[in-house]
Structure formats: C-alpha cells, structure tokens
Design a protein around this motif. Sequence first.
Motif, PDB file in Angstrom:
ATOM      1  N   THR A   2       1.002  -1.299   0.038  1.00  0.00           N
ATOM      2  CA  THR A   2       0.183   0.093   0.083  1.00  0.00           C
ATOM      3  C   THR A   2       0.954   1.303   0.175  1.00  0.00           C
ATOM      4  N   ASN A   3       0.295   2.272  -0.073  1.00  0.00           N
ATOM      5  CA  ASN A   3       1.081   3.555   0.124  1.00  0.00           C
ATOM      6  C   ASN A   3       1.743   3.775   1.275  1.00  0.00           C
ATOM      7  N   PRO A   4       2.924   4.214   1.166  1.00  0.00           N
ATOM      8  CA  PRO A   4       3.999   4.260   2.627  1.00  0.00           C
ATOM      9  C   PRO A   4       3.251   5.466   3.216  1.00  0.00           C
ATOM     10  N   GLN A   5       3.397   5.077   4.634  1.00  0.00           N
ATOM     11  CA  GLN A   5       3.244   6.096   5.569  1.00  0.00           C
ATOM     12  C   GLN A   5       4.639   6.826   6.224  1.00  0.00           C
ATOM     13  N   LEU A   6       4.741   7.975   6.113  1.00  0.00           N
ATOM     14  CA  LEU A   6       6.012   9.050   6.071  1.00  0.00           C
ATOM     15  C   LEU A   6       5.748   9.598   7.574  1.00  0.00           C
ATOM     16  N   ALA A   7       6.966   9.688   8.277  1.00  0.00           N
ATOM     17  CA  ALA A   7       6.891  10.331   9.711  1.00  0.00           C
ATOM     18  C   ALA A   7       8.492  10.912   9.668  1.00  0.00           C
ATOM     19  N   THR A   8       8.406  12.212  10.577  1.00  0.00           N
ATOM     20  CA  THR A   8       9.567  12.442  10.949  1.00  0.00           C
ATOM     21  C   THR A   8       9.574  12.481  12.435  1.00  0.00           C
ATOM     22  N   ILE A   9      10.540  11.958  13.301  1.00  0.00           N
ATOM     23  CA  ILE A   9      10.732  12.086  14.651  1.00  0.00           C
ATOM     24  C   ILE A   9      11.772  12.929  15.100  1.00  0.00           C
ATOM     25  N   ALA A  10      11.347  13.828  15.994  1.00  0.00           N
ATOM     26  CA  ALA A  10      12.373  14.850  16.496  1.00  0.00           C
ATOM     27  C   ALA A  10      12.648  14.156  17.752  1.00  0.00           C
ATOM     28  N   VAL A  11      13.728  13.622  18.025  1.00  0.00           N
ATOM     29  CA  VAL A  11      14.206  12.688  19.156  1.00  0.00           C
ATOM     30  C   VAL A  11      14.993  13.567  20.187  1.00  0.00           C
ATOM     31  N   THR A  12      14.600  13.280  21.582  1.00  0.00           N
ATOM     32  CA  THR A  12      15.198  13.971  22.499  1.00  0.00           C
ATOM     33  C   THR A  12      15.555  13.152  23.544  1.00  0.00           C
ATOM     34  N   ASP A  13      15.945  13.537  24.832  1.00  0.00           N
ATOM     35  CA  ASP A  13      16.149  12.640  26.041  1.00  0.00           C
ATOM     36  C   ASP A  13      15.008  12.101  26.591  1.00  0.00           C
ATOM     37  N   ALA A  14      13.729  12.231  26.229  1.00  0.00           N
ATOM     38  CA  ALA A  14      12.669  11.728  26.540  1.00  0.00           C
ATOM     39  C   ALA A  14      12.145  10.783  25.354  1.00  0.00           C
ATOM     40  N   ASP A  15      11.001   9.904  25.958  1.00  0.00           N
ATOM     41  CA  ASP A  15      10.639   8.980  24.876  1.00  0.00           C
ATOM     42  C   ASP A  15      10.101  10.014  23.631  1.00  0.00           C
ATOM     43  N   SER A  16      10.482   9.686  22.581  1.00  0.00           N
ATOM     44  CA  SER A  16       9.795  10.277  21.399  1.00  0.00           C
ATOM     45  C   SER A  16       9.127   9.593  20.494  1.00  0.00           C
ATOM     46  N   SER A  17       7.978  10.031  19.703  1.00  0.00           N
ATOM     47  CA  SER A  17       7.388   9.196  19.006  1.00  0.00           C
ATOM     48  C   SER A  17       6.314  10.344  18.018  1.00  0.00           C
ATOM     49  N   ASN A  18       6.399   9.584  16.735  1.00  0.00           N
ATOM     50  CA  ASN A  18       5.379  10.615  15.946  1.00  0.00           C
ATOM     51  C   ASN A  18       4.960   9.707  14.826  1.00  0.00           C
ATOM     52  N   THR A  19       4.606   8.530  15.107  1.00  0.00           N
ATOM     53  CA  THR A  19       4.245   7.656  14.027  1.00  0.00           C
ATOM     54  C   THR A  19       2.688   7.157  13.978  1.00  0.00           C
ATOM     55  N   ASP A  20       2.360   6.435  15.254  1.00  0.00           N
ATOM     56  CA  ASP A  20       0.935   5.984  15.299  1.00  0.00           C
ATOM     57  C   ASP A  20       0.475   5.610  14.043  1.00  0.00           C
ATOM     58  N   PHE A  21       0.871   4.494  13.397  1.00  0.00           N
ATOM     59  CA  PHE A  21       0.531   4.126  12.103  1.00  0.00           C
ATOM     60  C   PHE A  21      -0.809   3.725  11.939  1.00  0.00           C
ATOM     61  N   SER A  22      -1.877   4.210  10.989  1.00  0.00           N
ATOM     62  CA  SER A  22      -2.961   3.876  10.857  1.00  0.00           C
ATOM     63  C   SER A  22      -3.419   3.798   9.346  1.00  0.00           C
ATOM     64  N   PRO A  23      -3.482   2.614   8.894  1.00  0.00           N
ATOM     65  CA  PRO A  23      -3.422   1.185   9.404  1.00  0.00           C
ATOM     66  C   PRO A  23      -2.025   0.983  10.026  1.00  0.00           C
ATOM     67  N   VAL A  24      -2.264  -0.028  10.683  1.00  0.00           N
ATOM     68  CA  VAL A  24      -0.845  -0.534  11.261  1.00  0.00           C
ATOM     69  C   VAL A  24      -0.006  -0.990  10.180  1.00  0.00           C
ATOM     70  N   VAL A  25       1.195  -1.182  10.070  1.00  0.00           N
ATOM     71  CA  VAL A  25       2.100  -1.715   9.078  1.00  0.00           C
ATOM     72  C   VAL A  25       2.767  -2.874   9.542  1.00  0.00           C
ATOM     73  N   ASN A  26       3.338  -3.597   8.610  1.00  0.00           N
ATOM     74  CA  ASN A  26       4.300  -4.680   9.213  1.00  0.00           C
ATOM     75  C   ASN A  26       5.790  -4.514   8.608  1.00  0.00           C
ATOM     76  N   ARG A  27       5.971  -3.525   8.124  1.00  0.00           N
ATOM     77  CA  ARG A  27       7.571  -3.232   7.625  1.00  0.00           C
ATOM     78  C   ARG A  27       7.797  -1.433   7.890  1.00  0.00           C
ATOM     79  N   VAL A  28       8.985  -1.558   8.460  1.00  0.00           N
ATOM     80  CA  VAL A  28       9.387   0.007   8.568  1.00  0.00           C
ATOM     81  C   VAL A  28      11.002   0.114   8.288  1.00  0.00           C
ATOM     82  N   THR A  29      11.130   1.469   7.585  1.00  0.00           N
ATOM     83  CA  THR A  29      12.521   1.687   7.535  1.00  0.00           C
ATOM     84  C   THR A  29      12.608   2.835   8.286  1.00  0.00           C
ATOM     85  N   ILE A  30      13.991   2.859   9.284  1.00  0.00           N
ATOM     86  CA  ILE A  30      14.032   4.021  10.031  1.00  0.00           C
ATOM     87  C   ILE A  30      15.762   4.498   9.589  1.00  0.00           C
TER      88      ILE A  30
END
Length: 89
Positions: A2-30
């Motif tokens: 399907t169409n890829p879901q793209l995200a950029t995560i600004a990572v800090t020294d606290a847990d960081s996330s900006n994805t919440d895939f919807s629908p869920v995915v089964n392969r990621v490239t980071i």
Amino acid sequence: MTNPQLATIAVTDADSSNTDFSPVVNRVTIKNIGTNLCYFTLNETATTSKFELEPDDEISIGLATITDVHAICNTGLTTTLRVVGVIQW
C-alpha cells in the motif's frame, strides 16, 4: 504494498514518537538523519537500553504488526529520524 506512511521524529532525551501508524504496518525503514546516536524500539516506550541507531544509519524491520516507532537520545542530546511504514502482502 500500500501507500507508504511517512513520519519525521524529533528525538530528545525523553521518549519520542510521531508515528501511530493507521492502518498498522508490518515493515518500517528508519534512518537517523541527525547528528547523534539514538535508541529505538517498536510498539513500546524507548529507553537507552534498546536498539542503537548511529547518525546516517538506516535499518528495515518487518514484524506481524507495527503500530509505532519510539526513540530516545542520551541526556541533553537530540537527533532526527525519518520513518517509512508500509503494509506488504
């Protein structure tokens, strides 16, 4: 695939996330496009004991279900991750 879901995560020294895939995915490239080491995990809170990703490193991972990507840096550091999530049959 399907169409890829793209995200950029600004990572800090606290847990960081900006994805919440919807629908869920089964392969990621980071890719760490920032300047500092970070630690990442899938589907759970990141800690500095998780998987390391050095600057300019890239990894692809496949699992049955990936809902989100979490990352964290060491104290006082930041970096940026680019994430691509896809559903493959």
